[in-house]
Design an enzyme around this catalytic site. Structure first.
Site, PDB file in Angstrom:
ATOM      1  N   GLN A   1       0.820  -1.220   0.000  1.00 23.46           N
ATOM      2  CA  GLN A   1       0.000   0.000   0.000  1.00 23.46           C
ATOM      3  C   GLN A   1       0.852   1.267   0.000  1.00 23.46           C
ATOM      4  OE1 GLN A   1      -2.597  -1.558   3.359  1.00 23.46           O
ATOM      5  NE2 GLN A   1      -4.064  -0.369   2.136  1.00 23.46           N
TER       6      GLN A   1
ATOM      7  N   GLU B   1      -4.666  -7.459   6.385  1.00 25.09           N
ATOM      8  CA  GLU B   1      -3.306  -7.033   6.011  1.00 25.09           C
ATOM      9  C   GLU B   1      -2.496  -8.194   5.446  1.00 25.09           C
ATOM     10  OE1 GLU B   1      -2.988  -3.962   5.665  1.00 25.09           O
ATOM     11  OE2 GLU B   1      -4.740  -3.491   6.879  1.00 25.09           O
TER      12      GLU B   1
END
Length: 170
Positions: A51, A133
């Site tokens: 990210q 995640e």
């Protein structure tokens, strides 16, 4: 420390499997610090290295409840059980929310910033955030798991209702 740019979908880095971390040095420590600061600045509870445009197996989860952030380097899922469906969002998908089913109880094995291994058990929302995640590190996007999309208005109503219920119990 620095605020890093959050990579938004459809950037291809978000859908690629990340490389195993092999160097545990000052550069890794700085990346972890910068990722954490970036996550906090963007009101997130988790962030993964892709990210911020780094294709490595690094992620952080932090609920900002007086606990240390959970730094996960090369995380592996060791145990999983139960199931729960709840609403998720993602820093790489601003304004998109949806119901996602995930394991409710997990145990992971991961490395610290110094390379030492640890194990962690998590349940509920904490388990959900960790799994979200960890999916990023495999190139798996939460949108591929959404069973029902939730509008911003619906989410705001759900949050307001939960806050009102909490006030009643206090």
């Amino acid at each position: 420390m620095a605020i890093l740019e959050i990579i938004k979908h459809p950037n291809p880095i978000l859908e690629q499997k990340c490389e195993t971390v092999t160097k545990f040095d000052k550069k890794l420590a700085k990346l972890l610090d910068d990722m954490h600061e970036t996550m906090i600045e963007n009101d997130g509870v988790g962030i993964a290295a892709p990210q911020v445009n780094v294709a490595q197996r690094i992620a952080i989860v932090d609920f900002n409840e007086g606990q240390e952030p959970i730094e996960m380097i090369n995380p592996e899922l060791a145990l999983y059980e139960g199931a729960d469906t709840d609403i998720e969002g993602c820093l790489s998908f601003p304004g998109i929310f949806g119901e996602v089913e995930r394991f409710d109880h997990i145990k992971i094995k991961a490395q610290e910033r110094d390379g030492s291994w640890y194990e962690l058990e998590a349940e509920g929302y904490e388990a959900r955030a960790i799994l979200h995640e960890m999916d990023h590190l495999e190139g798996i996007l939460f949108t591929s798991k959404i069973t029902k999309y939730i509008s911003q208005e619906e989410l705001d109503a759900i949050i307001a209702e939960a806050a009102a219920e909490e006030e009643e119990t206090v």
